[in-house]
Design a protein around this motif. Structure first.
Motif, PDB file in Angstrom:
ATOM      1  N   TYR A  36       0.985   5.856  -7.034  1.00  0.00           N
ATOM      2  CA  TYR A  36       1.949   4.916  -7.628  1.00  0.00           C
ATOM      3  C   TYR A  36       1.898   5.010  -9.148  1.00  0.00           C
ATOM      4  O   TYR A  36       0.834   4.853  -9.757  1.00  0.00           O
ATOM      5  CB  TYR A  36       1.680   3.475  -7.142  1.00  0.00           C
ATOM      6  CG  TYR A  36       1.992   3.358  -5.664  1.00  0.00           C
ATOM      7  CD1 TYR A  36       3.311   3.289  -5.216  1.00  0.00           C
ATOM      8  CD2 TYR A  36       0.983   3.414  -4.708  1.00  0.00           C
ATOM      9  CE1 TYR A  36       3.609   3.249  -3.854  1.00  0.00           C
ATOM     10  CE2 TYR A  36       1.273   3.385  -3.345  1.00  0.00           C
ATOM     11  CZ  TYR A  36       2.594   3.303  -2.931  1.00  0.00           C
ATOM     12  OH  TYR A  36       2.900   3.292  -1.596  1.00  0.00           O
ATOM     13  N   GLY A  82       5.158  -0.672  -9.675  1.00  0.00           N
ATOM     14  CA  GLY A  82       6.405  -1.133  -9.053  1.00  0.00           C
ATOM     15  C   GLY A  82       6.511  -0.454  -7.698  1.00  0.00           C
ATOM     16  O   GLY A  82       6.757   0.755  -7.627  1.00  0.00           O
ATOM     17  N   GLY A  91       8.944   1.540   7.716  1.00  0.00           N
ATOM     18  CA  GLY A  91       8.186   2.378   8.637  1.00  0.00           C
ATOM     19  C   GLY A  91       7.015   3.079   7.976  1.00  0.00           C
ATOM     20  O   GLY A  91       6.262   3.787   8.643  1.00  0.00           O
ATOM     21  N   GLU A 138       8.809  14.669 -11.803  1.00  0.00           N
ATOM     22  CA  GLU A 138       7.852  14.063 -10.861  1.00  0.00           C
ATOM     23  C   GLU A 138       8.610  13.737  -9.582  1.00  0.00           C
ATOM     24  O   GLU A 138       9.591  12.993  -9.615  1.00  0.00           O
ATOM     25  CB  GLU A 138       7.315  12.766 -11.468  1.00  0.00           C
ATOM     26  CG  GLU A 138       6.175  12.149 -10.696  1.00  0.00           C
ATOM     27  CD  GLU A 138       4.805  12.688 -11.113  1.00  0.00           C
ATOM     28  OE1 GLU A 138       4.474  13.835 -10.748  1.00  0.00           O
ATOM     29  OE2 GLU A 138       4.087  11.957 -11.810  1.00  0.00           O
ATOM     30  N   LYS A 139       8.162  14.350  -8.489  1.00  0.00           N
ATOM     31  CA  LYS A 139       8.847  14.123  -7.215  1.00  0.00           C
ATOM     32  C   LYS A 139       8.077  13.090  -6.399  1.00  0.00           C
ATOM     33  O   LYS A 139       6.882  13.263  -6.170  1.00  0.00           O
ATOM     34  CB  LYS A 139       8.934  15.427  -6.421  1.00  0.00           C
ATOM     35  CG  LYS A 139       9.822  16.453  -7.070  1.00  0.00           C
ATOM     36  CD  LYS A 139       9.834  17.728  -6.253  1.00  0.00           C
ATOM     37  CE  LYS A 139      10.568  18.821  -7.012  1.00  0.00           C
ATOM     38  NZ  LYS A 139      10.420  20.141  -6.391  1.00  0.00           N
ATOM     39  N   TYR A 140       8.770  12.067  -5.938  1.00  0.00           N
ATOM     40  CA  TYR A 140       8.159  11.049  -5.079  1.00  0.00           C
ATOM     41  C   TYR A 140       8.316  11.460  -3.619  1.00  0.00           C
ATOM     42  O   TYR A 140       9.139  10.914  -2.907  1.00  0.00           O
ATOM     43  CB  TYR A 140       8.825   9.692  -5.300  1.00  0.00           C
ATOM     44  CG  TYR A 140       8.408   8.973  -6.558  1.00  0.00           C
ATOM     45  CD1 TYR A 140       7.538   9.540  -7.476  1.00  0.00           C
ATOM     46  CD2 TYR A 140       8.869   7.685  -6.813  1.00  0.00           C
ATOM     47  CE1 TYR A 140       7.159   8.860  -8.617  1.00  0.00           C
ATOM     48  CE2 TYR A 140       8.493   6.998  -7.948  1.00  0.00           C
ATOM     49  CZ  TYR A 140       7.642   7.588  -8.848  1.00  0.00           C
ATOM     50  OH  TYR A 140       7.282   6.893  -9.976  1.00  0.00           O
ATOM     51  N   ASP A 141       7.538  12.480  -3.198  1.00  0.00           N
ATOM     52  CA  ASP A 141       7.675  12.830  -1.787  1.00  0.00           C
ATOM     53  C   ASP A 141       6.447  12.372  -1.010  1.00  0.00           C
ATOM     54  O   ASP A 141       5.544  11.804  -1.561  1.00  0.00           O
ATOM     55  CB  ASP A 141       7.901  14.335  -1.607  1.00  0.00           C
ATOM     56  CG  ASP A 141       6.995  15.170  -2.521  1.00  0.00           C
ATOM     57  OD1 ASP A 141       6.042  14.628  -3.121  1.00  0.00           O
ATOM     58  OD2 ASP A 141       7.247  16.372  -2.629  1.00  0.00           O
TER      59      ASP A 141
HETATM   60  C1  LIG Z   1       3.103  10.969  -8.352  1.00  0.00           C
HETATM   61  C2  LIG Z   1       3.791   9.955  -7.464  1.00  0.00           C
HETATM   62  C3  LIG Z   1       4.071   8.704  -7.968  1.00  0.00           C
HETATM   63  C4  LIG Z   1       4.708   7.761  -7.149  1.00  0.00           C
HETATM   64  N1  LIG Z   1       5.018   6.540  -7.686  1.00  0.00           N
HETATM   65  C5  LIG Z   1       5.658   5.616  -6.926  1.00  0.00           C
HETATM   66  C6  LIG Z   1       6.050   4.356  -7.493  1.00  0.00           C
HETATM   67  O1  LIG Z   1       5.834   4.080  -8.679  1.00  0.00           O
HETATM   68  N2  LIG Z   1       6.654   3.465  -6.675  1.00  0.00           N
HETATM   69  C7  LIG Z   1       6.929   3.746  -5.346  1.00  0.00           C
HETATM   70  O2  LIG Z   1       7.475   2.870  -4.650  1.00  0.00           O
HETATM   71  N3  LIG Z   1       6.581   4.941  -4.808  1.00  0.00           N
HETATM   72  C8  LIG Z   1       5.957   5.866  -5.554  1.00  0.00           C
HETATM   73  N4  LIG Z   1       5.593   7.079  -4.994  1.00  0.00           N
HETATM   74  C9  LIG Z   1       5.784   7.278  -3.525  1.00  0.00           C
HETATM   75  C10 LIG Z   1       4.534   6.734  -2.797  1.00  0.00           C
HETATM   76  O3  LIG Z   1       3.395   7.514  -3.131  1.00  0.00           O
HETATM   77  C11 LIG Z   1       4.665   6.787  -1.260  1.00  0.00           C
HETATM   78  O4  LIG Z   1       5.046   8.085  -0.877  1.00  0.00           O
HETATM   79  C12 LIG Z   1       5.661   5.770  -0.718  1.00  0.00           C
HETATM   80  O5  LIG Z   1       5.304   4.447  -1.120  1.00  0.00           O
HETATM   81  C13 LIG Z   1       5.716   5.815   0.833  1.00  0.00           C
HETATM   82  O6  LIG Z   1       4.421   5.610   1.345  1.00  0.00           O
HETATM   83  P1  LIG Z   1       4.204   4.885   2.744  1.00  0.00           P
HETATM   84  O7  LIG Z   1       2.767   5.024   3.102  1.00  0.00           O
HETATM   85  O8  LIG Z   1       4.775   3.505   2.749  1.00  0.00           O
HETATM   86  O9  LIG Z   1       5.111   5.736   3.699  1.00  0.00           O
HETATM   87  P2  LIG Z   1       4.638   6.945   4.660  1.00  0.00           P
HETATM   88  O10 LIG Z   1       3.727   6.449   5.704  1.00  0.00           O
HETATM   89  O11 LIG Z   1       4.171   8.077   3.800  1.00  0.00           O
HETATM   90  O12 LIG Z   1       6.033   7.283   5.302  1.00  0.00           O
HETATM   91  C14 LIG Z   1       7.131   7.701   4.484  1.00  0.00           C
HETATM   92  C15 LIG Z   1       8.418   7.656   5.292  1.00  0.00           C
HETATM   93  O13 LIG Z   1       8.339   8.600   6.334  1.00  0.00           O
HETATM   94  C16 LIG Z   1       8.586   7.954   7.556  1.00  0.00           C
HETATM   95  N5  LIG Z   1       7.666   8.523   8.545  1.00  0.00           N
HETATM   96  C17 LIG Z   1       6.323   8.439   8.542  1.00  0.00           C
HETATM   97  N6  LIG Z   1       5.839   9.099   9.620  1.00  0.00           N
HETATM   98  C18 LIG Z   1       6.897   9.591  10.284  1.00  0.00           C
HETATM   99  C19 LIG Z   1       7.049  10.355  11.442  1.00  0.00           C
HETATM  100  N7  LIG Z   1       6.000  10.756  12.168  1.00  0.00           N
HETATM  101  N8  LIG Z   1       8.294  10.695  11.817  1.00  0.00           N
HETATM  102  C20 LIG Z   1       9.369  10.317  11.116  1.00  0.00           C
HETATM  103  N9  LIG Z   1       9.288   9.583   9.995  1.00  0.00           N
HETATM  104  C21 LIG Z   1       8.069   9.231   9.599  1.00  0.00           C
HETATM  105  C22 LIG Z   1       8.315   6.485   7.344  1.00  0.00           C
HETATM  106  O14 LIG Z   1       9.102   5.692   8.216  1.00  0.00           O
HETATM  107  C23 LIG Z   1       8.702   6.296   5.926  1.00  0.00           C
HETATM  108  O15 LIG Z   1      10.083   6.019   5.805  1.00  0.00           O
HETATM  109  C24 LIG Z   1       5.012   8.056  -5.801  1.00  0.00           C
HETATM  110  C25 LIG Z   1       4.709   9.327  -5.293  1.00  0.00           C
HETATM  111  C26 LIG Z   1       4.121  10.267  -6.113  1.00  0.00           C
HETATM  112  C27 LIG Z   1       3.814  11.646  -5.543  1.00  0.00           C
END
Ligand SMILES: Cc1cc2nc3c(=O)[nH]c(=O)nc-3n(C[C@H](O)[C@H](O)[C@H](O)COP(=O)(O)OP(=O)(O)OC[C@H]3O[C@@H](n4cnc5c(N)ncnc54)[C@H](O)[C@@H]3O)c2cc1C
Length: 263
Positions: free
Chosen positions: A79, A95, A101, A260-263
């Motif tokens: 984050y 933020g 999900g 920066e990619k938010y993947d």
């Molecule tokens: C350098 C960097 C900085 C970042 N900064 C921010 C920030 O400032 N603010 C921010 O909000 N985010 C930021 N992110 C993104 C953050 O790190 C997370 O990727 C994001 O919050 C999602 O995480 P999660 O655990 O909630 O979702 P995850 O559990 O990773 O899931 C992501 C999505 O994939 C779907 N999914 C999961 N598993 C499956 C499956 N088996 N099949 C189908 N779909 C699936 C979920 O439903 C969800 O929609 C940043 C990312 C990077 C790389």
């Protein structure tokens, strides 16, 4: 052009005699949640007090990890830091946009309360801006991709800098604009800041100049208008890639395009 996201462990620096030195790798620490602010229906600001604060540069991020039922180990996500590193860096803001999900973001954005503790480690990342990099800057973001740019803008304000910055910010609609009121106030106050909104799901709203996803034409228009020499792009990977290609084809030096990619 891309920066290391989840796996960087040490920050390089240079000793007094010019020889390279590795800063110690950041350690996990338990931060106190001292503020929780709902910014939009899906995005929440978390303000954390760090017991062992480390100096950082605007644009960097922390990893946050939480226990997840059924998982043997805590799950971590990156984050970006939204707060400026100046004048103080012992309290950091994030933020967090709830991703439906998702494993981590719904807990952080919807269930975290003042008084909780969160395990964090950082700072990390080479997606950084400070005054030594100069400008003018074009900052391009979609959704929570605006977070590191808030740190840059807040930092420039706190330091009294006047490097021109033009923020292009894509949101679904006015209701989903993160930091909306603060951005309006900052733009009114600071001569060097311009904010251009595009709304992808509200074709009529007068608060946005554009009403579509960020595309090459929009990037070309704002690059010309801003006279930017440096560009920073942050958000979903497809948007970031489209903008990288467009900016380089439009004449920016690839060395001056940071993403920066938010993947
Ligand atoms: C350098 C960097 C900085 C970042 N900064 C921010 C920030 O400032 N603010 C921010 O909000 N985010 C930021 N992110 C993104 C953050 O790190 C997370 O990727 C994001 O919050 C999602 O995480 P999660 O655990 O909630 O979702 P995850 O559990 O990773 O899931 C992501 C999505 O994939 C779907 N999914 C999961 N598993 C499956 C499956 N088996 N099949 C189908 N779909 C699936 C979920 O439903 C969800 O929609 C940043 C990312 C990077 C790389």
């Amino acid at each position: 052009m891309e920066t290391e996201a989840r796996n960087s462990n040490a920050v390089s620096s240079v000793d007094g005699d010019g020889s390279p030195r590795k800063a110690p790798a950041p350690k996990w620490q338990f931060a106190d949640v001292i503020g929780v602010v709902a910014e939009t229906p899906e995005t929440t600001t978390l303000r954390l007090a760090l017991p062992e604060p480390t100096e950082f540069t605007s644009g960097q991020y922390y990893n946050i990890r939480i226990p997840v039922e059924g998982r043997p180990r805590p799950i971590q996500r990156a984050y970006s830091i939204a707060s400026p590193p100046f004048p103080k860096f012992d309290v950091v803001e994030f933020g967090i946009k709830e991703m439906e999900g998702g494993l981590v973001s719904p807990v952080l954005a919807k269930q975290t309360k003042v008084g909780d503790k969160l395990e964090v480690r950082g700072p990390y990342g080479a997606f950084v801006w400070s005054e030594d990099k100069g400008g003018p800057l074009l900052l391009i973001s979609a959704g929570s991709g605006v977070v590191p740019f808030m740190s840059m803008i807040r930092y420039a304000k706190a330091k009294g800098l006047d490097v021109p910055m033009h923020l292009l910010f894509s949101s679904k609609s006015a209701e989903y604009v993160i930091y909306s009121a603060e951005l309006d106030e900052l733009e009114a106050e600071l001569d060097w800041l311009t904010v251009t909104h595009t709304f992808t799901r509200d074709p009529q709203h007068s608060g946005a100049r554009f009403h579509r996803r960020i595309d090459r034409e929009m990037v070309a228009e704002l690059l010309a208008e801003s006279g930017a020499k440096l560009a920073y792009i942050c958000g979903p990977p497809e948007m970031v890639e489209l903008c990288e290609v467009a900016l380089v084809e439009l004449g920016l030096d690839p060395e001056n395009v940071y993403s920066e990619k938010y993947d």
